[in-house]
Design a protein around this motif. Structure first.
Motif, PDB file in Angstrom:
ATOM      1  N   LEU A 125       0.823  -1.211   0.000  1.00  0.00           N
ATOM      2  CA  LEU A 125       0.000   0.000   0.000  1.00  0.00           C
ATOM      3  C   LEU A 125       0.859   1.264   0.000  1.00  0.00           C
ATOM      4  N   ILE A 126       1.931   1.256   0.792  1.00  0.00           N
ATOM      5  CA  ILE A 126       2.827   2.417   0.840  1.00  0.00           C
ATOM      6  C   ILE A 126       3.439   2.664  -0.539  1.00  0.00           C
ATOM      7  N   ASP A 127       3.890   1.586  -1.182  1.00  0.00           N
ATOM      8  CA  ASP A 127       4.459   1.725  -2.525  1.00  0.00           C
ATOM      9  C   ASP A 127       3.409   2.225  -3.522  1.00  0.00           C
ATOM     10  N   ARG A 128       2.176   1.766  -3.323  1.00  0.00           N
ATOM     11  CA  ARG A 128       1.085   2.203  -4.196  1.00  0.00           C
ATOM     12  C   ARG A 128       0.839   3.701  -4.023  1.00  0.00           C
ATOM     13  N   TYR A 129       0.853   4.152  -2.780  1.00  0.00           N
ATOM     14  CA  TYR A 129       0.684   5.584  -2.517  1.00  0.00           C
ATOM     15  C   TYR A 129       1.792   6.388  -3.194  1.00  0.00           C
ATOM     16  N   HIS A 130       3.029   5.944  -3.022  1.00  0.00           N
ATOM     17  CA  HIS A 130       4.154   6.664  -3.626  1.00  0.00           C
ATOM     18  C   HIS A 130       4.037   6.674  -5.158  1.00  0.00           C
ATOM     19  N   GLU A 131       3.548   5.567  -5.719  1.00  0.00           N
ATOM     20  CA  GLU A 131       3.365   5.490  -7.170  1.00  0.00           C
ATOM     21  C   GLU A 131       2.340   6.523  -7.636  1.00  0.00           C
ATOM     22  N   PHE A 132       1.225   6.626  -6.923  1.00  0.00           N
ATOM     23  CA  PHE A 132       0.176   7.578  -7.288  1.00  0.00           C
ATOM     24  C   PHE A 132       0.650   9.014  -7.060  1.00  0.00           C
ATOM     25  N   LYS A 133       1.368   9.239  -5.966  1.00  0.00           N
ATOM     26  CA  LYS A 133       1.852  10.582  -5.649  1.00  0.00           C
ATOM     27  C   LYS A 133       2.911  11.017  -6.649  1.00  0.00           C
ATOM     28  N   LYS A 134       3.736  10.075  -7.092  1.00  0.00           N
ATOM     29  CA  LYS A 134       4.769  10.386  -8.083  1.00  0.00           C
ATOM     30  C   LYS A 134       4.133  10.817  -9.396  1.00  0.00           C
ATOM     31  N   ALA A 135       3.016  10.173  -9.761  1.00  0.00           N
ATOM     32  CA  ALA A 135       2.302  10.553 -10.983  1.00  0.00           C
ATOM     33  C   ALA A 135       1.751  11.971 -10.870  1.00  0.00           C
ATOM     34  N   GLU A 136       1.453  12.368  -9.654  1.00  0.00           N
ATOM     35  CA  GLU A 136       0.902  13.699  -9.396  1.00  0.00           C
ATOM     36  C   GLU A 136       1.993  14.772  -9.324  1.00  0.00           C
ATOM     37  N   GLY A 138       5.503  14.293 -10.008  1.00  0.00           N
ATOM     38  CA  GLY A 138       6.683  14.156 -10.850  1.00  0.00           C
ATOM     39  C   GLY A 138       7.831  13.626 -10.019  1.00  0.00           C
ATOM     40  N   SER A 139       8.683  12.812 -10.603  1.00  0.00           N
ATOM     41  CA  SER A 139       9.756  12.153  -9.845  1.00  0.00           C
ATOM     42  C   SER A 139      10.710  13.157  -9.213  1.00  0.00           C
ATOM     43  N   GLY A 140      10.946  14.263  -9.867  1.00  0.00           N
ATOM     44  CA  GLY A 140      11.890  15.248  -9.347  1.00  0.00           C
ATOM     45  C   GLY A 140      11.404  15.979  -8.108  1.00  0.00           C
ATOM     46  N   ASN A 141      10.091  15.974  -7.889  1.00  0.00           N
ATOM     47  CA  ASN A 141       9.530  16.695  -6.745  1.00  0.00           C
ATOM     48  C   ASN A 141       9.075  15.780  -5.614  1.00  0.00           C
ATOM     49  N   MET A 142       9.320  14.474  -5.771  1.00  0.00           N
ATOM     50  CA  MET A 142       8.868  13.522  -4.761  1.00  0.00           C
ATOM     51  C   MET A 142       9.668  13.632  -3.468  1.00  0.00           C
ATOM     52  N   ASN A 143       8.963  13.539  -2.365  1.00  0.00           N
ATOM     53  CA  ASN A 143       9.582  13.515  -1.037  1.00  0.00           C
ATOM     54  C   ASN A 143       9.062  12.260  -0.328  1.00  0.00           C
ATOM     55  N   TYR A 144       9.762  11.153  -0.522  1.00  0.00           N
ATOM     56  CA  TYR A 144       9.297   9.864  -0.002  1.00  0.00           C
ATOM     57  C   TYR A 144       9.253   9.835   1.524  1.00  0.00           C
ATOM     58  N   ALA A 145      10.107  10.611   2.145  1.00  0.00           N
ATOM     59  CA  ALA A 145      10.196  10.572   3.604  1.00  0.00           C
ATOM     60  C   ALA A 145       8.943  11.123   4.281  1.00  0.00           C
ATOM     61  N   ILE A 146       8.238  12.016   3.607  1.00  0.00           N
ATOM     62  CA  ILE A 146       7.086  12.673   4.223  1.00  0.00           C
ATOM     63  C   ILE A 146       6.029  11.671   4.672  1.00  0.00           C
ATOM     64  N   PHE A 147       5.720  10.700   3.823  1.00  0.00           N
ATOM     65  CA  PHE A 147       4.653   9.760   4.162  1.00  0.00           C
ATOM     66  C   PHE A 147       5.064   8.850   5.316  1.00  0.00           C
ATOM     67  N   TYR A 148       6.320   8.406   5.302  1.00  0.00           N
ATOM     68  CA  TYR A 148       6.800   7.587   6.420  1.00  0.00           C
ATOM     69  C   TYR A 148       6.701   8.371   7.736  1.00  0.00           C
ATOM     70  N   THR A 149       7.026   9.648   7.669  1.00  0.00           N
ATOM     71  CA  THR A 149       6.940  10.495   8.856  1.00  0.00           C
ATOM     72  C   THR A 149       5.490  10.654   9.301  1.00  0.00           C
TER      73      THR A 149
END
Length: 207
Positions: A125-136, A138-149
């Protein structure tokens, strides 16, 4: 590069030297320590580091910490470390042996990490969220740490250390976040599913 990432991630988990590794990573990018602590997919970590254009800095940090992988049959995947007043050895796989049997360190009983099915589903599910958020974003603006936090702030523990008793609550939390993304909202408006349920996931992967 993957081996260097493993070296640094294991260093973070080592009480004696974790401070030095964390400090060095933060100086490169403030998100990196949390990412290496939470993301278990080394290839994905490499992609994130590459997207941040900090590969050279990460390699240099490993060298500064005396990164020196050995390749002999008896010490494969063992990395020597020295820094400040601390010295030690980091290994990809660590096994403590007695004269009778090996001692394994298990995940805390009652945590999501102690159940492979529950752990893998939450990670899915976490990976799915990151996948959807990345589509929103863009890879250059992704902050993966935010969701874990966000998960840690909500549940008071790292995602896989959350008690199994709160599995349903954590599942709902992550699913709601997926549904709240731009792509998630679009899929819901069309009646399309954005993720498998826990039972569907188990059936699909033959647990």
């Amino acid at each position: 590069m993957e081996e260097i990432i493993t070296f640094l991630a294991n260093g973070l988990a080592n009480g004696a030297i974790g401070h030095y590794v964390s400090k060095g990573l933060r100086e490169i990018d403030s998100e990196l320590p949390l990412l290496l602590q939470n993301e278990t997919d080394v290839k994905k970590l490499h992609d994130i580091i590459r997207s941040k254009s900090v590969e050279n800095e990460v390699k240099q940090l490993a060298l500064d910490l005396n990164y020196s992988p050995t390749t002999s049959n008896h010490t494969e995947n063992v990395i020597n470390f020295s820094g400040g007043t601390n010295n030690g050895v980091i290994a990809t796989n660590v096994e403590f042996k007695t004269s009778k049997k090996s001692i394994k360190v298990e995940a805390p009983l009652g945590s999501i990490a102690s159940s492979l099915q529950h752990k893998n589903y939450i990670k899915y599910l976490i990976d799915r969220y990151h996948e959807f958020k990345k589509a929103e974003m863009g890879s250059g603006n992704m902050n993966y740490a935010i969701f874990y936090t966000s998960i840690k702030r909500k549940f008071g523990a790292k995602w896989d250390m959350v008690p199994l008793a709160k599995f349903d609550e954590l599942t709902k939390f992550v699913q709601t976040r997926i549904d709240g993304t731009v792509l998630g909202r679009k899929r819901r408006s069309k009646g399309s599913k954005s993720y498998s349920s826990y039972d569907e996931y188990l059936q699909k992967h033959s647990y």
